[in-house]
Design an enzyme around this catalytic site. Structure first.
Site, PDB file in Angstrom:
ATOM      1  N   HIS A  18       0.916  -1.285  -0.015  1.00 48.93           N
ATOM      2  CA  HIS A  18      -0.020  -0.045   0.100  1.00 48.93           C
ATOM      3  C   HIS A  18       0.919   1.392   0.055  1.00 48.93           C
ATOM      4  CE1 HIS A  18      -3.722   2.169   1.387  1.00 48.93           C
ATOM      5  NE2 HIS A  18      -3.005   3.118   1.205  1.00 48.93           N
ATOM      6  N   HIS A  20       1.453   5.439  -1.643  1.00 52.28           N
ATOM      7  CA  HIS A  20       1.279   6.549  -2.549  1.00 52.28           C
ATOM      8  C   HIS A  20       2.551   7.106  -2.947  1.00 52.28           C
ATOM      9  CE1 HIS A  20      -2.855   6.649  -0.898  1.00 52.28           C
ATOM     10  NE2 HIS A  20      -2.376   6.207   0.047  1.00 52.28           N
ATOM     11  N   LYS A 105      -9.599   0.078  -5.727  1.00 56.56           N
ATOM     12  CA  LYS A 105      -9.484   0.663  -4.469  1.00 56.56           C
ATOM     13  C   LYS A 105     -10.922   1.341  -4.019  1.00 56.56           C
ATOM     14  CE  LYS A 105      -7.807   2.551  -0.419  1.00 56.56           C
ATOM     15  NZ  LYS A 105      -6.620   3.099  -0.179  1.00 56.56           N
ATOM     16  N   HIS A 142     -10.449   1.614   2.079  1.00 57.75           N
ATOM     17  CA  HIS A 142     -10.036   2.511   2.961  1.00 57.75           C
ATOM     18  C   HIS A 142     -11.393   2.390   4.029  1.00 57.75           C
ATOM     19  CE1 HIS A 142      -8.403   6.437   4.796  1.00 57.75           C
ATOM     20  NE2 HIS A 142      -9.666   6.371   5.341  1.00 57.75           N
ATOM     21  N   HIS A 180      -4.674  -0.303   6.087  1.00 60.38           N
ATOM     22  CA  HIS A 180      -4.189   0.340   7.038  1.00 60.38           C
ATOM     23  C   HIS A 180      -5.010   0.212   8.342  1.00 60.38           C
ATOM     24  CE1 HIS A 180      -6.690   3.176   5.153  1.00 60.38           C
ATOM     25  NE2 HIS A 180      -5.993   3.386   4.369  1.00 60.38           N
ATOM     26  N   ASP A 257       1.411   2.668   3.431  1.00 62.62           N
ATOM     27  CA  ASP A 257       0.645   3.859   3.476  1.00 62.62           C
ATOM     28  C   ASP A 257       1.330   5.070   3.568  1.00 62.62           C
ATOM     29  OD1 ASP A 257      -1.711   5.257   2.740  1.00 62.62           O
ATOM     30  OD2 ASP A 257      -2.332   5.488   4.812  1.00 62.62           O
TER      31      ASP A 257
HETATM   32  O1  DOR Z   1      -3.204   9.534   5.588  1.00 64.24           O
HETATM   33  C1  DOR Z   1      -3.456   9.103   4.608  1.00 64.24           C
HETATM   34  N1  DOR Z   1      -2.979  10.004   3.560  1.00 64.24           N
HETATM   35  N2  DOR Z   1      -4.674   8.258   4.483  1.00 64.24           N
HETATM   36  C2  DOR Z   1      -5.386   8.309   3.481  1.00 64.24           C
HETATM   37  O2  DOR Z   1      -6.170   7.252   3.233  1.00 64.24           O
HETATM   38  C3  DOR Z   1      -4.661   8.943   2.117  1.00 64.24           C
HETATM   39  C4  DOR Z   1      -3.199   9.385   2.305  1.00 64.24           C
HETATM   40  C5  DOR Z   1      -2.900  10.199   1.302  1.00 64.24           C
HETATM   41  O3  DOR Z   1      -3.208  10.127  -0.020  1.00 64.24           O
HETATM   42  O4  DOR Z   1      -2.337  11.349   1.412  1.00 64.24           O
HETATM   43 ZN    ZN Z   2      -3.312   5.178   1.808  1.00 66.86          ZN
END
Ligand code: DOR
Ligand code: ZN
Length: 353
Positions: A18, A20, A105, A142, A180, A257
């Site tokens: 997971h 980003h 997702k 989520h 998460h 995450d």
């Molecule tokens: O803390 C987070 N940041 N939780 C999420 O679900 C998305 C993520 C983000 O994309 O910044």
């Molecule tokens: Zn995430």
């Protein structure tokens, strides 16, 4: 895995299930940290605009691959995902499967960063979920209710009762990753769920939720870099997560995450949610497992169970970590701005050699 001594570990290279990494000018800087530690990562689709179609995911994968070339690495594989909306066509599911997309997702609309185009009500998605169940394509969730009357610390637990349990009843063969997880309720739900088949339900756990409780958001003042969603919870929840992560239960696996936001958007009157753990995420997980004396269970959590869940081959390359403190910089480059990593200005006890 071998614990060569108390001071070093050799293990199969892990994957991040997971992650980003965003897009555009920041992509290369963000990726540069992950590729050093992980062989593969599941790339989250919450860009602006979101990755809602196979064509968009393929174009995003190409942009990532271009940056990987610039980083001179051919040792990292991005695993792409789609972003579910009220209007996702059921016909996209088989196309996604055929294109090697590993999951779709679910962001409940309004739950988190870039979730405005997310799902307003899962009843709009029945045909897509049916197709996913049939195609054996996992739904990555989520898991927080968006009901504003629910206390922010309770939103995950309420989501289980109101959304997840009914969803699993309606689609018993749908493969789900509860992403998460942050609570005792989620840990127990995943651990104890009765499933028709093996590999139907999994959960990822972040390093911050294994290492910190909600006091970390308020210690000595407000700490925006400890704010993520779902938000850190009480100590009892942290301990429950640590227990399942280190239990050897294959339903629980690594997902950082790691979620980059520029420094100015975190240190802000309305700071963004997300902890940037990618700088040395693996070192953070080692600390967590070491805290319970369960380093022997780290490799399966980090390198085996996620691959098994997704039906992908386990990695074979071996990496080595040593117990040597690594100072985390106070800031790192992020395109034309900077980012503050988790643990900034302090050290992480383990580093990759
Ligand atoms: O803390 C987070 N940041 N939780 C999420 O679900 C998305 C993520 C983000 O994309 O910044
Ligand atoms: Zn995430």
């Amino acid at each position: 895995m071998s614990l060569n001594s108390l001071a070093s570990i050799s293990m199969v290279k892990p994957d991040d299930w997971h992650l980003h990494i965003r897009d555009g000018v920041v992509l290369k800087d963000v990726l540069s940290h992950t590729v050093k530690q992980f062989a593969r990562a599941v790339i989250m689709p919450n860009l602006q605009p979101p990755i809602t179609t196979v064509a968009l995911a393929q174009a995003y994968r190409e942009r990532i691959e271009l940056q990987l070339q610039q980083l001179a690495t051919n040792q990292f594989t991005p695993l792409m995902t789609l972003y579910l909306t009220d209007n996702t066509a059921a016909t996209e599911v088989q196309k996604a499967k055929d294109a090697g997309i590993v999951g779709i997702k679910l962001y409940p609309a309004g739950a988190t960063t870039n979730s405005d185009s997310g799902v307003s009500n899962l009843k709009h998605c029945s045909a897509v979920l049916e197709a996913m169940q049939k195609a054996n394509l996992p739904l990555l969730i989520h898991g927080e209710t968006t009901d504003p009357s629910i206390d922010v610390f309770d939103r995950e637990a309420v989501f289980i009762d109101r959304v997840l349990e009914p969803l699993r009843r309606d689609f018993p063969e749908l493969r789900i990753v509860f992403e998460h997880i942050t609570t005792l309720q989620a840990a127990q739900y995943v651990r104890d769920a009765h499933t028709a088949n093996k590999n139907i339900l999994g959960a990822t756990i972040t390093p911050q939720h294994l290492l910190m409780n909600r006091n970390a958001i308020f210690s000595g003042g407000i700490r925006p870099h400890h704010y993520c969603l779902p938000v850190l919870k009480r100590e009892e929840h942290r301990l429950a997560l640590l227990e399942v992560a280190t239990s050897g239960n294959a339903r629980f696996f690594l997902g950082t995450d790691s979620a980059p936001h520029p420094k100015g958007l975190k240190e802000n009157a309305c700071g963004c949610a997300g902890c940037f753990s990618a700088f040395n995420a693996l070192g953070l997980y080692v600390e967590a497992f070491e805290s319970l004396g369960r380093l022997d269970r780290l490799e399966a959590f980090a390198s085996f169970y996620g691959a098994d869940f997704y039906g992908l081959p386990r990695n074979t390359e071996i990496i080595r970590l040593q117990k040597q403190a690594q100072l985390v910089p106070t800031e790192l480059p992020l395109g034309d701005t900077t980012i503050v990593p988790l643990r900034a200005g302090e050290s992480i006890a383990w580093s990759l050699t």
